[in-house]
Design an enzyme around this catalytic site. Structure first.
Site, PDB file in Angstrom:
ATOM      1  N   VAL A  21     -13.903   5.747  -1.343  1.00  0.00           N
ATOM      2  CA  VAL A  21     -13.629   5.962  -0.379  1.00  0.00           C
ATOM      3  C   VAL A  21     -12.240   6.931  -0.127  1.00  0.00           C
ATOM      4  O   VAL A  21     -12.564   7.562   0.582  1.00  0.00           O
ATOM      5  CB  VAL A  21     -13.154   4.347  -0.046  1.00  0.00           C
ATOM      6  CG1 VAL A  21     -12.140   3.877   0.928  1.00  0.00           C
ATOM      7  CG2 VAL A  21     -14.428   2.901  -0.168  1.00  0.00           C
ATOM      8  N   ARG A  95     -14.662 -10.084  -1.354  1.00  0.00           N
ATOM      9  CA  ARG A  95     -13.312  -9.454  -1.341  1.00  0.00           C
ATOM     10  C   ARG A  95     -12.226  -9.809  -1.589  1.00  0.00           C
ATOM     11  O   ARG A  95     -11.323  -9.940  -2.429  1.00  0.00           O
ATOM     12  CB  ARG A  95     -12.850  -8.805   0.567  1.00  0.00           C
ATOM     13  CG  ARG A  95     -14.389  -7.933   0.779  1.00  0.00           C
ATOM     14  CD  ARG A  95     -13.421  -7.358   2.383  1.00  0.00           C
ATOM     15  NE  ARG A  95     -14.778  -6.747   3.245  1.00  0.00           N
ATOM     16  CZ  ARG A  95     -15.681  -6.770   3.595  1.00  0.00           C
ATOM     17  NH1 ARG A  95     -15.866  -7.971   3.587  1.00  0.00           N
ATOM     18  NH2 ARG A  95     -16.641  -5.668   4.348  1.00  0.00           N
ATOM     19  N   ASN A 127      -9.372  -4.149  -0.595  1.00  0.00           N
ATOM     20  CA  ASN A 127      -9.481  -4.350  -0.490  1.00  0.00           C
ATOM     21  C   ASN A 127      -9.356  -5.704  -1.772  1.00  0.00           C
ATOM     22  O   ASN A 127      -8.897  -5.747  -2.941  1.00  0.00           O
ATOM     23  CB  ASN A 127     -11.255  -5.201  -0.345  1.00  0.00           C
ATOM     24  CG  ASN A 127     -11.729  -4.994   0.534  1.00  0.00           C
ATOM     25  OD1 ASN A 127     -11.518  -5.222   1.558  1.00  0.00           O
ATOM     26  ND2 ASN A 127     -13.070  -4.869   0.848  1.00  0.00           N
ATOM     27  N   SER A 150      -6.168  -1.220   7.132  1.00  0.00           N
ATOM     28  CA  SER A 150      -7.651  -0.541   8.002  1.00  0.00           C
ATOM     29  C   SER A 150      -8.547  -2.248   9.035  1.00  0.00           C
ATOM     30  O   SER A 150      -8.764  -1.266   9.766  1.00  0.00           O
ATOM     31  CB  SER A 150      -8.635   0.217   6.752  1.00  0.00           C
ATOM     32  OG  SER A 150      -8.483  -0.589   6.351  1.00  0.00           O
ATOM     33  N   ASP A 155     -15.139  -3.204  11.079  1.00  0.00           N
ATOM     34  CA  ASP A 155     -15.590  -4.272  11.875  1.00  0.00           C
ATOM     35  C   ASP A 155     -16.889  -4.209  13.223  1.00  0.00           C
ATOM     36  O   ASP A 155     -17.255  -4.451  13.541  1.00  0.00           O
ATOM     37  CB  ASP A 155     -15.570  -5.907  11.441  1.00  0.00           C
ATOM     38  CG  ASP A 155     -14.429  -5.815  10.087  1.00  0.00           C
ATOM     39  OD1 ASP A 155     -15.503  -6.504   9.887  1.00  0.00           O
ATOM     40  OD2 ASP A 155     -13.742  -4.949   9.467  1.00  0.00           O
ATOM     41  N   ARG A 158     -19.100  -2.057  13.270  1.00  0.00           N
ATOM     42  CA  ARG A 158     -20.239  -2.348  13.353  1.00  0.00           C
ATOM     43  C   ARG A 158     -21.052  -2.747  14.012  1.00  0.00           C
ATOM     44  O   ARG A 158     -22.028  -3.119  14.569  1.00  0.00           O
ATOM     45  CB  ARG A 158     -19.950  -2.712  11.449  1.00  0.00           C
ATOM     46  CG  ARG A 158     -19.914  -2.288  10.592  1.00  0.00           C
ATOM     47  CD  ARG A 158     -19.635  -2.984   9.423  1.00  0.00           C
ATOM     48  NE  ARG A 158     -19.773  -2.853   8.641  1.00  0.00           N
ATOM     49  CZ  ARG A 158     -19.370  -2.720   6.914  1.00  0.00           C
ATOM     50  NH1 ARG A 158     -18.374  -4.043   6.955  1.00  0.00           N
ATOM     51  NH2 ARG A 158     -18.764  -1.650   5.692  1.00  0.00           N
ATOM     52  N   HIS A 182     -10.337  -9.174   7.215  1.00  0.00           N
ATOM     53  CA  HIS A 182     -11.697  -8.262   7.727  1.00  0.00           C
ATOM     54  C   HIS A 182     -12.380  -8.610   6.664  1.00  0.00           C
ATOM     55  O   HIS A 182     -12.137  -8.103   4.943  1.00  0.00           O
ATOM     56  CB  HIS A 182     -10.961  -6.896   6.677  1.00  0.00           C
ATOM     57  CG  HIS A 182     -12.503  -6.096   6.359  1.00  0.00           C
ATOM     58  ND1 HIS A 182     -13.248  -5.171   7.105  1.00  0.00           N
ATOM     59  CD2 HIS A 182     -12.473  -5.190   4.931  1.00  0.00           C
ATOM     60  CE1 HIS A 182     -14.669  -4.829   6.395  1.00  0.00           C
ATOM     61  NE2 HIS A 182     -13.365  -4.786   4.957  1.00  0.00           N
TER      62      HIS A 182
HETATM   63  N1  NAD Z   1     -11.114  -2.113   3.621  1.00  0.00           N
HETATM   64  C1  NAD Z   1     -12.468  -1.289   3.964  1.00  0.00           C
HETATM   65  O1  NAD Z   1     -12.255  -1.789   4.946  1.00  0.00           O
HETATM   66  C2  NAD Z   1     -12.684  -0.571   2.592  1.00  0.00           C
HETATM   67  C3  NAD Z   1     -14.312  -0.908   2.526  1.00  0.00           C
HETATM   68  C4  NAD Z   1     -14.680  -0.647   1.311  1.00  0.00           C
HETATM   69  C5  NAD Z   1     -13.975  -0.324   0.350  1.00  0.00           C
HETATM   70  N2  NAD Z   1     -12.731  -0.587   0.562  1.00  0.00           N
HETATM   71  C6  NAD Z   1     -11.947  -1.090  -1.060  1.00  0.00           C
HETATM   72  O2  NAD Z   1     -11.274   0.602  -1.270  1.00  0.00           O
HETATM   73  C7  NAD Z   1     -11.348   0.718  -2.646  1.00  0.00           C
HETATM   74  C8  NAD Z   1     -12.197   1.898  -3.189  1.00  0.00           C
HETATM   75  O3  NAD Z   1     -13.288   1.683  -3.012  1.00  0.00           O
HETATM   76  P1  NAD Z   1     -14.275   2.904  -4.235  1.00  0.00           P
HETATM   77  O4  NAD Z   1     -15.690   2.722  -3.579  1.00  0.00           O
HETATM   78  O5  NAD Z   1     -13.876   3.689  -3.059  1.00  0.00           O
HETATM   79  O6  NAD Z   1     -13.976   2.150  -5.461  1.00  0.00           O
HETATM   80  P2  NAD Z   1     -13.855   3.619  -6.339  1.00  0.00           P
HETATM   81  O7  NAD Z   1     -14.522   2.738  -8.126  1.00  0.00           O
HETATM   82  O8  NAD Z   1     -15.724   4.337  -6.581  1.00  0.00           O
HETATM   83  O9  NAD Z   1     -12.903   4.251  -6.442  1.00  0.00           O
HETATM   84  C9  NAD Z   1     -11.479   3.392  -6.380  1.00  0.00           C
HETATM   85  C10 NAD Z   1     -10.488   4.604  -7.306  1.00  0.00           C
HETATM   86  O10 NAD Z   1      -9.421   3.649  -7.885  1.00  0.00           O
HETATM   87  C11 NAD Z   1      -9.037   4.625  -9.053  1.00  0.00           C
HETATM   88  N3  NAD Z   1      -7.650   3.828  -9.278  1.00  0.00           N
HETATM   89  C12 NAD Z   1      -7.814   2.505 -10.095  1.00  0.00           C
HETATM   90  N4  NAD Z   1      -7.062   2.386 -10.396  1.00  0.00           N
HETATM   91  C13 NAD Z   1      -5.810   2.652 -10.008  1.00  0.00           C
HETATM   92  C14 NAD Z   1      -4.244   2.830  -9.689  1.00  0.00           C
HETATM   93  N5  NAD Z   1      -3.906   1.759 -10.284  1.00  0.00           N
HETATM   94  N6  NAD Z   1      -3.214   4.549  -9.353  1.00  0.00           N
HETATM   95  C15 NAD Z   1      -4.091   5.588  -8.719  1.00  0.00           C
HETATM   96  N7  NAD Z   1      -5.923   4.721  -9.136  1.00  0.00           N
HETATM   97  C16 NAD Z   1      -6.749   4.185  -9.550  1.00  0.00           C
HETATM   98  C17 NAD Z   1     -10.176   4.092  -9.817  1.00  0.00           C
HETATM   99  O11 NAD Z   1      -9.749   5.414 -11.112  1.00  0.00           O
HETATM  100  C18 NAD Z   1     -10.999   5.045  -8.806  1.00  0.00           C
HETATM  101  O12 NAD Z   1     -11.427   6.416  -8.881  1.00  0.00           O
HETATM  102  C19 NAD Z   1     -12.233  -1.004  -2.824  1.00  0.00           C
HETATM  103  O13 NAD Z   1     -10.246  -2.234  -2.981  1.00  0.00           O
HETATM  104  C20 NAD Z   1     -13.203  -1.385  -1.930  1.00  0.00           C
HETATM  105  O14 NAD Z   1     -13.157  -2.666  -2.323  1.00  0.00           O
HETATM  106  C21 NAD Z   1     -12.160  -1.179   1.361  1.00  0.00           C
END
Ligand code: NAD
Length: 317
Positions: A21, A95, A127, A150, A155, A158, A182
């Site tokens: 993300v 979530r 999330n 965000s 949504d 979508r 969300h």
């Molecule tokens: N709001 C939305 O609509 C939405 C949509 C998709 C994903 N997300 C959320 O976004 C977040 C990231 O998802 P992703 O697919 O990129 O996951 P990912 O596992 O690919 O990446 C997460 C990153 O966070 C890093 N991380 C972990 N702890 C950390 C810390 N203390 N400090 C800095 N970095 C840290 C990890 O090393 C990793 O690189 C998740 O919580 C996911 O659920 C939100």
């Protein structure tokens, strides 16, 4: 004002969490031409460095921007901080189940970033986004207007995509709000929904397409999980929604978007969920409560209740 005008300075955007993300948000804001500097921070330093290098190699194909990885000390002077770090949703996991682990990660992140970037607008993406946005507002000491989740921007996209596909129209000409959490309790506001200036449900009737609002919303609520089941995670659409949100804040024109901010409204209570919010370079300026029919008013209250229940199970002091 920061960004308007020919000679104005472009934004410094710090992205915490350079996973799928976070890195894709970096890629998306590069295309918008709104960033002068993008800084990636991640506990996995090599990952952040690799993503920053890969993004920097786009130099010949997008508006000029300095991209690098670094530590919290490098975040000084950030205009925006995007929080996309933490654990991601596993197949079958909601979530809200992510809440406990990610609140702990948020505490760690805020202790390091807020003293370095006290004037930034914070965009929370990790999330469960409504729960974490509330945690940031309550625990970080930042003014509430400068913490934006965000929310349901994704949504809305979508749902617009699904409606556009039913009616064979441009999704950008579909005006419909998805509000609330969300997540599983989000809901659509159909009464004010229009397509090309016409009532949305009338358009379905006229085109002879059966309208089933619940089926459309089921597809929206399940959209993220459907993608996760197939490819393991979702990131393109959320990244574009976040880049668009930052673009609208940079433009500073008071655009309305459905983002998560703190509400203290009758029937909603002390939670963060999404309503249409006017945003600018100082974050959320105004929250609007659209006309809701009695069923939608109940949906808003139930959605806020679902987020409140998770908040009550966490220690946010
Ligand atoms: N709001 C939305 O609509 C939405 C949509 C998709 C994903 N997300 C959320 O976004 C977040 C990231 O998802 P992703 O697919 O990129 O996951 P990912 O596992 O690919 O990446 C997460 C990153 O966070 C890093 N991380 C972990 N702890 C950390 C810390 N203390 N400090 C800095 N970095 C840290 C990890 O090393 C990793 O690189 C998740 O919580 C996911 O659920 C939100």
């Amino acid at each position: 004002m920061l960004f308007r005008g020919k000679m104005a300075k472009k934004a410094k955007i710090t992205i915490i969490g350079a996973g799928n993300v976070g890195a894709t948000i970096g890629f998306s804001v590069m295309h918008k031409g709104i960033a002068g500097e993008i800084l990636l921070i991640d506990v996995a330093k090599d990952k952040a460095e690799g993503e920053a290098m890969d993004l920097a190699h786009c130099a010949d194909f997008c508006p000029p921007v300095k991209v690098r990885s670094g530590d919290y000390g490098d975040a000084e002077g950030s205009d925006f901080v995007v929080v996309a770090g933490g654990a991601a949703r596993k197949p079958g996991q909601t979530r809200l189940e992510l809440a406990d682990v990610n609140v702990r990660i948020m505490r760690d992140i805020m202790a390091q970033i807020v003293p370095r970037a006290p004037d930034a607008v914070y965009v929370i993406v990790s999330n469960p986004v409504d729960v974490l946005t509330y945690a940031w507002i309550r625990l970080s000491g930042l003014p509430r207007n400068r913490v934006v989740g965000s929310g349901t921007m994704l949504d809305c996209s979508r749902l617009k995509n699904a409606v556009a596909s039913d009616l064979s129209v441009d999704p950008r000409d579909v005006n419909v709000w998805v509000l609330g959490e969300h997540g599983d309790s989000s809901f659509a506001v159909w009464d004010s929904a229009t397509v090309g200036g016409r009532d949305l449900r009338e358009m379905y009737l006229e085109k002879g397409v059966p309208f089933d609002g619940e089926a459309l919303m089921d597809a929206v609520r399940g959209g993220g999980a459907d993608v996760i089941r197939r490819k393991g995670s979702t990131f393109y659409a959320v990244a574009m929604s976040v880049a668009t949100l930052i673009e609208k804040m940079v433009e500073d024109a008071g655009a309305y978007v459905s983002v998560s901010s703190i509400l203290n409204l009758e029937g909603v209570g002390d939670v963060c969920v999404s309503l249409p919010c006017s945003v600018g370079s100082d974050g959320v300026r105004d929250t609007s409560v659209p006309a809701l029919d009695p069923g939608e008013a109940v949906s808003l209250s139930e959605s806020a209740g679902a987020v409140r229940k998770v908040l009550d199970s966490l220690n946010l002091t």
